[in-house]
Design a protein around this motif. Structure first.
Motif, short mmCIF file in Angstrom:
data_model
loop_
_atom_site.label_atom_id
_atom_site.label_comp_id
_atom_site.label_asym_id
_atom_site.label_seq_id
_atom_site.Cartn_x
_atom_site.Cartn_y
_atom_site.Cartn_z
N ASN A 100 0.82 -1.21 0.00
CA ASN A 100 0.00 0.00 0.00
C ASN A 100 0.85 1.26 0.00
O ASN A 100 0.62 2.20 -0.75
N HIS A 101 1.85 1.28 0.88
CA HIS A 101 2.64 2.49 1.06
C HIS A 101 3.71 2.67 0.00
O HIS A 101 4.11 3.79 -0.31
N CYS A 102 4.19 1.55 -0.56
CA CYS A 102 5.26 1.64 -1.55
C CYS A 102 4.73 1.46 -2.97
O CYS A 102 5.50 1.45 -3.92
N LYS A 103 3.42 1.27 -3.09
CA LYS A 103 2.76 1.16 -4.38
C LYS A 103 3.19 -0.07 -5.16
O LYS A 103 3.21 -0.09 -6.38
N PHE A 104 3.55 -1.17 -4.46
CA PHE A 104 3.83 -2.45 -5.10
C PHE A 104 2.52 -3.24 -5.11
O PHE A 104 2.35 -4.21 -4.39
N TYR A 105 1.57 -2.79 -5.95
CA TYR A 105 0.22 -3.35 -5.90
C TYR A 105 0.18 -4.83 -6.28
O TYR A 105 -0.64 -5.58 -5.81
N ASN A 106 1.04 -5.24 -7.18
CA ASN A 106 0.95 -6.59 -7.72
C ASN A 106 2.30 -7.28 -7.62
O ASN A 106 2.73 -7.98 -8.54
N TYR A 107 2.97 -7.11 -6.51
CA TYR A 107 4.33 -7.60 -6.35
C TYR A 107 4.40 -9.12 -6.51
O TYR A 107 5.30 -9.65 -7.16
N GLU A 108 3.47 -9.82 -5.90
CA GLU A 108 3.54 -11.28 -5.92
C GLU A 108 3.51 -11.82 -7.34
O GLU A 108 4.25 -12.72 -7.71
N ILE A 109 2.63 -11.24 -8.17
CA ILE A 109 2.51 -11.71 -9.55
C ILE A 109 3.76 -11.36 -10.34
O ILE A 109 4.29 -12.17 -11.10
N ALA A 110 4.26 -10.14 -10.15
CA ALA A 110 5.44 -9.69 -10.89
C ALA A 110 6.65 -10.57 -10.60
O ALA A 110 7.48 -10.82 -11.47
N GLN A 111 6.75 -11.08 -9.37
CA GLN A 111 7.89 -11.90 -8.98
C GLN A 111 7.62 -13.39 -9.15
O GLN A 111 8.44 -14.22 -8.79
N GLY A 112 6.45 -13.72 -9.66
CA GLY A 112 6.14 -15.13 -9.85
C GLY A 112 5.85 -15.87 -8.57
O GLY A 112 5.89 -17.11 -8.53
N LEU A 113 5.59 -15.13 -7.51
CA LEU A 113 5.33 -15.77 -6.22
C LEU A 113 3.91 -16.29 -6.13
O LEU A 113 3.62 -17.23 -5.40
N ILE A 114 3.00 -15.66 -6.86
CA ILE A 114 1.63 -16.13 -6.96
C ILE A 114 1.27 -16.19 -8.44
O ILE A 114 1.42 -15.19 -9.14
N PRO A 115 0.84 -17.32 -8.95
CA PRO A 115 0.56 -17.43 -10.38
C PRO A 115 -0.47 -16.40 -10.83
O PRO A 115 -1.40 -16.08 -10.08
N PRO A 116 -0.32 -15.84 -12.04
CA PRO A 116 -1.27 -14.84 -12.53
C PRO A 116 -2.71 -15.34 -12.49
O PRO A 116 -3.57 -14.72 -11.92
N GLY A 117 -2.95 -16.52 -13.08
CA GLY A 117 -4.28 -17.09 -13.02
C GLY A 117 -5.35 -16.18 -13.60
O GLY A 117 -5.10 -15.26 -14.37
N LYS A 118 -6.57 -16.45 -13.20
CA LYS A 118 -7.72 -15.69 -13.67
C LYS A 118 -7.88 -14.42 -12.84
O LYS A 118 -7.83 -14.47 -11.62
N PRO A 119 -8.06 -13.25 -13.48
CA PRO A 119 -8.27 -12.01 -12.71
C PRO A 119 -9.48 -12.16 -11.80
O PRO A 119 -10.45 -12.85 -12.13
N ILE A 120 -9.42 -11.51 -10.68
CA ILE A 120 -10.52 -11.55 -9.72
C ILE A 120 -11.64 -10.64 -10.20
O ILE A 120 -11.42 -9.47 -10.49
N ALA A 121 -12.84 -11.19 -10.28
CA ALA A 121 -13.98 -10.46 -10.82
C ALA A 121 -14.71 -9.70 -9.72
O ALA A 121 -15.09 -10.27 -8.70
N LEU A 122 -14.87 -8.38 -9.93
CA LEU A 122 -15.62 -7.54 -9.00
C LEU A 122 -17.01 -7.28 -9.54
O LEU A 122 -17.20 -7.10 -10.74
N PHE A 123 -17.98 -7.22 -8.63
CA PHE A 123 -19.34 -6.84 -9.00
C PHE A 123 -19.74 -5.66 -8.14
O PHE A 123 -19.65 -5.72 -6.91
N PHE A 124 -20.16 -4.57 -8.78
CA PHE A 124 -20.62 -3.39 -8.06
C PHE A 124 -22.14 -3.45 -7.91
O PHE A 124 -22.86 -3.49 -8.92
N SER A 125 -22.61 -3.44 -6.68
CA SER A 125 -24.05 -3.32 -6.43
C SER A 125 -24.30 -1.92 -5.89
O SER A 125 -23.81 -1.57 -4.81
N TYR A 126 -25.06 -1.12 -6.63
CA TYR A 126 -25.24 0.29 -6.23
C TYR A 126 -26.56 0.82 -6.80
O TYR A 126 -27.13 0.28 -7.76
N ALA A 127 -27.03 1.90 -6.20
CA ALA A 127 -28.24 2.56 -6.67
C ALA A 127 -27.87 3.58 -7.75
O ALA A 127 -26.76 4.15 -7.73
N PRO A 128 -28.76 3.85 -8.70
CA PRO A 128 -28.46 4.80 -9.79
C PRO A 128 -27.98 6.16 -9.29
O PRO A 128 -27.10 6.78 -9.92
#
Length: 328
Positions: free
Chosen positions: A160-188
């Motif tokens: 969070n503080h150093c802006k390494f948002y995707n460090y694990e994937i960049a270093q191969g520590l966690i396989p890229p795999g399928k992106p995590i799907a977000l669903f927004f539930s909100y009022a107009p």
């Protein structure tokens, strides 16, 4: 004058009487700040009484005296775990970069509360220096299914503080795999706030960590209710954007929020309520879940909304990292 000979019980008794006050730090800062205050407190930090040693460390941190940093670092080796906790908390409070190596060693302490305090301190120090990114590979490798969450929390803080948002994937520590799907539930009526939140998630989207969807992406000719149901039933993370409108909207509450909670209870999705605007949500279907922002202050009540959305984005990232953690 006060005899500060640490073998004497007199200064210890005075100190113990002072710490009985509800606001010792305030008392120190308003009454005891004299040229010899630091000397008295630093001497008492070596007192034979462990309670005194711990309280003195907290007092020195509260009056923000940098001259005590060496004392705090030495106290990390104290034989009493409560003093080690106090020292770690103090070093985190003053964000002492020189304590980094010692605090990393303290992550192996035999006492869980000490390890937790060390992780918290390192998280605060990461706000000041990017040096901790060098230790991310080792820290990430220590995350296992059975490990305490303080390690995972520290990794998230550093990112969070150093802006390494995707460090694990960049270093191969966690396989890229399928992106995590977000669903927004909100009022107009909350569409503008929803769009502001998505801007703060743009880094995660660019790195391929997440994808997001909302009902504006329904194509002409698609059956609206069926498409929404399909997306809601396949999302990995469901964001409930809470406001008076979403709480009163039949589609939001009776369909989307209710179905989201069913999937949450079945362990099929992570549901995160996000407080956009003030509303009474006591007793709501999601009332037992942890909400964002973590301080429970709705976005529109913040002086700086970007700061609110940043805090929310960091919480979402934390959830995404947890979902990407490999099973071992």
């Amino acid at each position: 004058s006060i005899d500060i000979d640490r073998k004497s019980a007199f200064p210890t008794k005075i100190f113990c009487a002072l710490i009985a006050c509800n606001s010792f730090a305030e008392l120190v800062s308003t009454i005891l700040i004299t040229p010899c205050t630091d000397t008295i407190l630093l001497t008492l930090s070596k007192d034979s009484n462990e309670y005194v040693r711990g309280k003195v460390i907290y007092a020195l941190a509260d009056i923000n005296t940098q001259s005590a940093a060496d004392t705090f670092r030495r106290a990390l080796q104290d034989s009493v775990f409560s003093v080690r906790i106090a020292a770690a908390d103090a070093l985190g409070k003053i964000k002492d970069e020189q304590a980094t190596d010692s605090l990393l060693e303290l992550l192996n302490d035999e006492v869980l509360a000490v390890r937790d305090s060390a992780a918290n301190a390192l998280g605060k120090i990461s706000q000041k220096t990017s040096k901790l990114t060098e230790h991310l590979p080792d820290l990430v490798s220590r995350i296992t299914e059975d490990s305490e969450d303080y390690i995972e929390r520290l990794v998230v803080n550093i990112q969070n503080h150093c802006k390494f948002y995707n460090y694990e994937i960049a270093q191969g520590l966690i396989p890229p795999g399928k992106p995590i799907a977000l669903f927004f539930s909100y009022a107009p009526n909350d569409e503008d706030l929803r769009d502001e939140l998505e801007k703060h998630l743009s880094i995660l989207k660019r790195e391929g960590v997440i994808t997001s969807w909302d009902n504006r992406q329904i194509l002409p000719g698609d059956e609206r209710e069926q498409v929404i149901s399909d997306r809601l039933n396949t999302a990995d993370i469901i964001l409930l954007l809470i406001s008076p409108d979403s709480m009163s909207d039949n589609t939001c509450y009776d369909i989307e929020i209710r179905r989201a909670m069913e999937r949450h209870q079945a362990g099929e999705a992570l549901v995160i309520p996000i407080l956009l605007r003030p509303v009474d949500w006591t007793g709501a279907l999601f009332s037992q879940l942890t909400v964002l922002p973590k301080n429970r202050q709705p976005v529109t009540k913040w002086d700086n909304r970007d700061e609110a959305f940043q805090a929310i984005a960091e919480g979402i990232r934390e959830g995404a990292i947890a979902l990407r953690k490999p099973e071992r």
